[in-house]
Design an enzyme around this catalytic site. Structure first.
Site: not given
Length: 302
Positions: A65-66, A264
């Site tokens: 996800d990064h 986040h």
């Protein structure tokens, strides 16, 4: 001045109105990105800052996800007619990760320079002064701090006392040294003490660590994960190495930052505003991050 924008505010998986977490900064027309999850280039396009002038991309860590948005972003930067080198910075393993992702974007019209972080280092790329701090996640992860330094004011009396020729006064306000008639003069001969600059810190995917408040101390903007809003999720935060809203706020208070944006968010928390008081009761100037939320940070008038 320094422009700052959130590219997305989601953790783990994107939602229809929430892209994955990332940050974009713009200084003197140059840009940097921290984290590049799935769909990053879509929200960048909506932001409207362009792609060609992205000089550096930093990664906190290599969970999907990064970083999974990187191949598409590189291709888009390539299609923007960029030919200058682009620097990527991240924990050890960056070279291996990049080689894997590069299989779907094999030919780029610009060189890519890879920097694998060592703890406590400081790197200058383009106009950005970048510091990093190793934090505490399930895999190696770093927080980042970007400092915009600001030189002192021109001091006429000092320049005259040190016999600095007027011909180089203007040069020394823009560059570290200048030569005139065979002699070298330096900027510290005409400038006063450095003035307060600007600082932006970014921290996600970690438990609170002892060194974090000092690392982000007195940041103009602290962007910090708030994976869980409810204090009742403390055990889950510890298990998955994330932070609660209240824990992020405690870091912000201890560090005396000017402002904190939470980001986040867990996909199981569709309405983070329900829990904002869990942070504001500790650090009042807490704001909820929102995709493409932006601010222009200005120097103090001093």
């Amino acid at each position: 001045m320094l422009d700052v924008a959130l590219l997305g505010t989601g953790g783990m998986m994107p939602l229809p109105d929430r892209f994955l977490t990332g940050l974009m900064l713009r200084l003197e027309g140059r840009m940097m990105v921290i984290d590049c999850g799935e769909g990053a280039q879509v929200t960048m396009k909506q932001l409207g800052w362009g792609f060609k002038n992205i000089d550096v991309i930093c990664f906190t860590h290599y969970h999907a996800d990064h970083i999974s948005g990187l191949p598409g972003l590189l291709l888009t930067i390539g299609n923007s007619a960029r030919t200058e080198p682009l620097t990527m910075i991240g924990p050890k393993g960056l070279i291996k990760v990049y080689e894997g992702l590069k299989t779907i974007c094999p030919e780029l019209p610009f060189p890519v320079e890879l920097v694998e972080l060592e703890p406590g280092g400081e790197i200058k790329v383009s106009v950005f002064n970048i510091k990093s701090l190793k934090v505490n996640h399930k895999i190696t992860c770093y927080a980042y701090r970007v400092d915009v330094k600001r030189a002192g004011r021109f001091n006429v009396e000092k320049a005259i006392a040190l016999n600095v020729p007027k011909r180089v006064w203007s040069l020394l306000q823009k560059q570290p040294d200048a030569e005139f008639e065979g002699k070298t003069y330096t900027s510290d001969m005409v400038l006063g003490d450095d003035r307060r600059g600007l600082s932006v810190s970014y921290c996600t995917d970690t438990r609170p660590v002892d060194a974090l408040p000092d690392f982000v101390r007195e940041s103009d903007l602290f962007v910090c994960e708030g994976m869980y809003g409810e204090n009742e999720k403390a055990d889950k935060a510890k298990e998955y190495k994330h932070m609660l809203f209240s824990e992020a706020a405690a870091v912000a208070k201890a560090a005396n930052v000017k402002e904190m944006w939470l980001t986040h968010f867990s996909p199981a928390m569709p309405f983070p505003e329900m829990f904002i008081n869990n942070a504001r009761s500790i650090f009042e100037n807490t704001k909820l991050g929102k995709d493409r939320k932006s601010v222009t940070l200005m120097f103090d008038n001093e």
